[in-house]
Design an enzyme around this catalytic site. Sequence first.
Site, PDB file in Angstrom:
ATOM      1  N   GLU A  10     -15.694  71.257  22.054  1.00  0.00           N
ATOM      2  CA  GLU A  10     -14.662  70.180  23.428  1.00  0.00           C
ATOM      3  C   GLU A  10     -14.229  69.959  24.310  1.00  0.00           C
ATOM      4  O   GLU A  10     -13.283  70.339  24.804  1.00  0.00           O
ATOM      5  CB  GLU A  10     -13.550  70.071  22.073  1.00  0.00           C
ATOM      6  N   GLU A  27     -16.904  69.206  13.450  1.00  0.00           N
ATOM      7  CA  GLU A  27     -15.483  69.888  12.814  1.00  0.00           C
ATOM      8  C   GLU A  27     -15.704  68.189  12.075  1.00  0.00           C
ATOM      9  O   GLU A  27     -15.633  67.610  12.814  1.00  0.00           O
ATOM     10  CB  GLU A  27     -14.543  69.675  13.833  1.00  0.00           C
TER      11      GLU A  27
END
Length: 956
Positions: free
Chosen positions: A437, A512
């Site tokens: 991220e 995720e």
Amino acid sequence: MLYRKLLVALLCWAPFSFAQTPSEPGRERYSMDTNWHFALGHPFNTNQDFSNGTSYFSYLAKAGYGDGAASLTFDDRAWRQLNLPHDWAVELPFDSTAQHSHGYKAIGRNFPTTSVGWYRKAFRVPAEDLGRQLTLEFDGVYRNAQVWVNGHYLGNEHSGYNSFRYDITDYLNYGGRNVVAVRVDATMPEGWYYEGAGIYRHVWLTKTNPVHVAPNGTWVTTQVAGTAADVTARATLLNQGKNAHTCVVRQTILDAQGHVVASKQHGAVALAPLQQREITLTLPVANARRWDLESPYLYTLRTTVLVGNREVDCYDTPFGIRTIRFDAKLGFFLNDKPVKLKGTNNHQDHAGVGTALPDELQYFRIRALKAMGSNAYRCSHHPPTPELLAACDQLGMLVIDENRLMGTNYQMQQDLKGMIVRDRNHPSIISWSIGNEEWGIENSTTGARIATTMQAYAHSLDSTRLCTAGISGGFRSGISDVLEVMGYNYLGNGDIDAHHRQFPNQPGMGTEEGSTFATRGVYVTDPRLHYQAAYDQKPRPSFYSIEEGWRFYAERPYLAGLFIWTGFDYRGEATPYQWPSVTSYFGMMDLCGFPKDNVYYLRSWWSQQPTLHLLPHWNWPARQGQPINVWAYTNCDEVELFLNKKSLGRKAVPLNSHVAWQVNYAPGTLEARGYKNGRKTLTEVVRTTDQAAAIQLTPHKTALQADGEDLAVVTVAVTDRRNLTVPTANEDITFSINGPGRIIGVGNGNPTSREKEKFVETSQMVAIQEVEEAPVASLAAGVAAQAQHQAATWQPAFVQRDYKKLAPAYRHRGTFELPAEVANAQVTLFYNSIGREQHLFINGQEIAKDLKQSPEGNVFRLAPTLLKPGRNTIEIVATPLTKEHDWDVVNTNFGTIQVFIPAAPWQRKTFNGLAQVLVQTTKEPGTITLTATAKGLKMATLKLKTEKAPARPAIL
């Protein structure tokens, strides 16, 4: 498990039948975990940081000039004594002004007095070790660790997750005392989650011959064809000696029972002084056993180095024989069989101990994930401790090993290299994650360039695994375009199918998914209490429930699988709440590892284990006659529900889903019957309980090893008179322990609990201040003057002394401030000699006379009758220390007053019926007795027998 490791280590010393050569001292590895001294320092106030870095010549100016607490001669006797691993952050109080992301622990920039810690350990090195190479190894220190040995500055490791080492060969006092000092600064965080503070992983001392296998110097790869395998064994040899050597390298493969299955050697390897060379041998293994999830079979590569027909090194590398591949259309394959990745993301903290997990707790957590049906683990978001990877190797768990921070500068490449070279022999690892991220660069050409370079660099170190990264900023141009395996963070962040159509040759997986909220044992969301109902729901409109997420990935063969956020709750990121919540709500299990209800949904569809689970509990006295949402998680075909023996209907179970009923509450028995192929196969019963009546203690295992490290994870349950756990019981429990064991932590999984998790002694150091002196004619005259309270011309002590014209003796005085609770404390003076002979007085009372100079100092336990809260005085009459040369340094420090307050009794409130106690063994065999008491409840006693077992070789 420890016994097997020790056996393998000992075998390195045993000559094989085909190699009857005399040996000399080779590789030895010792634990450095015991008998450290610890104290809190300060990030910028040098007076509170033990004056480190204040000398005229400091450690950055001249070699060997470590000063303050880094000095060899620093007096740390008043510091707290402890063993590693150690996380001091978990011991700190909670504070509403602290960082939300780190669980509101009182650490960080706003808490300078608790953000720096010092560790010191004294150790001896035998004189006969002179001529060997000695290396100090740290598995991980959080964070910004500066290290000294004997006052010599060794270096700084910025990250709290990297393993690092220092060659200390030239800095040691052979045959004498040595001191390692570590300053740890956790002021600035690396992550956005709880990270702990301190030397929270193991420390080792490795001794080798100058000619040896380099650290992490082996690399094992395998090529499999049918039942045979070719094992390519690479070994980097290092000559740290001052002379050239020619050596022979023997590579031997041992099976899990220690039998030799293959062996080859490479002769005449010439090594110049301070040179290293890589040697490659290929060894065929017939009837090779594969490492897989159900049978994680491990071999050992034993690398033996001989110089002049003498064995000088023996280096063992566990490895597995297996094949892995990602397919852009069909997902992931292990040993040429399709395997859907059923993974979880996890941080590295646990209830009671923070990040300082004993090894057995790593195994406990991996077993809990496997029991849920999980087969994969993503290290979020940093390299893990080596023991976590060992547990995954031995128990059969696939791993994504993750780099801490994306980048291609020298330091970041070194960080990536350190992770890969350390971990590449683990068969559990299936992919390297180069980042997570990184929103600032995810969708840019800069990000694509960085990712491309990092992947190329990773392959220069390990060509057997593909790289991935977790992408959540939209699956658009940038890093997503160039990843070898696309990592989708949350399917709501973009169109995964469209991305696959655009890049049909790029494998993908959900790195995720979920981020759902649930409080264990709670079934009504209550924002006032910060409770989240444990029914699986969307956490936000753009996110998906666990069930929705799994169905999405299960229905798409091209997706290798998914990793749920998270397997366990963790401190910090208490989304969707702030203070007073201190723990996340994301986990399938809570911080203790107690399962939430989603565990049973996943077990139903992730495993073959017959499963039938009902939720919620059936204690709802205030909701008589009101509808309750009842769910069943199961892998049965159908489920029939009964309330007090009355059928409420039989329902078919949709694939990858659950069944539900609306049930008007009435106390009694809720029963589910599961059917497979029309036959009843499972029954699950939930009963309304009576009031809390007793405590039950249940360990996760009953056979413990008396090695000082083994652990029992004890479940504390509050039960009714029928031995049913009361699901709404929140009782204060007090614990005591006797025998060869100790409690190291308590927890209950409540995300809003701000109770203590550790009950440790308080060791406060009190400085002696306002130090003055006055000359006297003799020692006797000074003692008489003190007794008669004679006035004197006092001046600051040691400041104006002319060491060529010293008085025969001096009176000295100073003050120290004691806290109000001094009556409950043990107060000790750790005295340093300031004279050749001396008399000591506390508040006018003599505590020592005719005391001779002692290089080690003296220790005086001060009687409570001598002391008082507030200001106290110390007086010393002494004949002065002299200087032979002007530059000599004589002691001018009286020492330190230690105020020691014993730890309070261990206690913890149960949360929804449960709590947890972690009990660790000592090195003495015997019976540990754990007792739990609570007002109005029948007490519980648990006896744990510990058997004699070999401990790790250790430097005590």
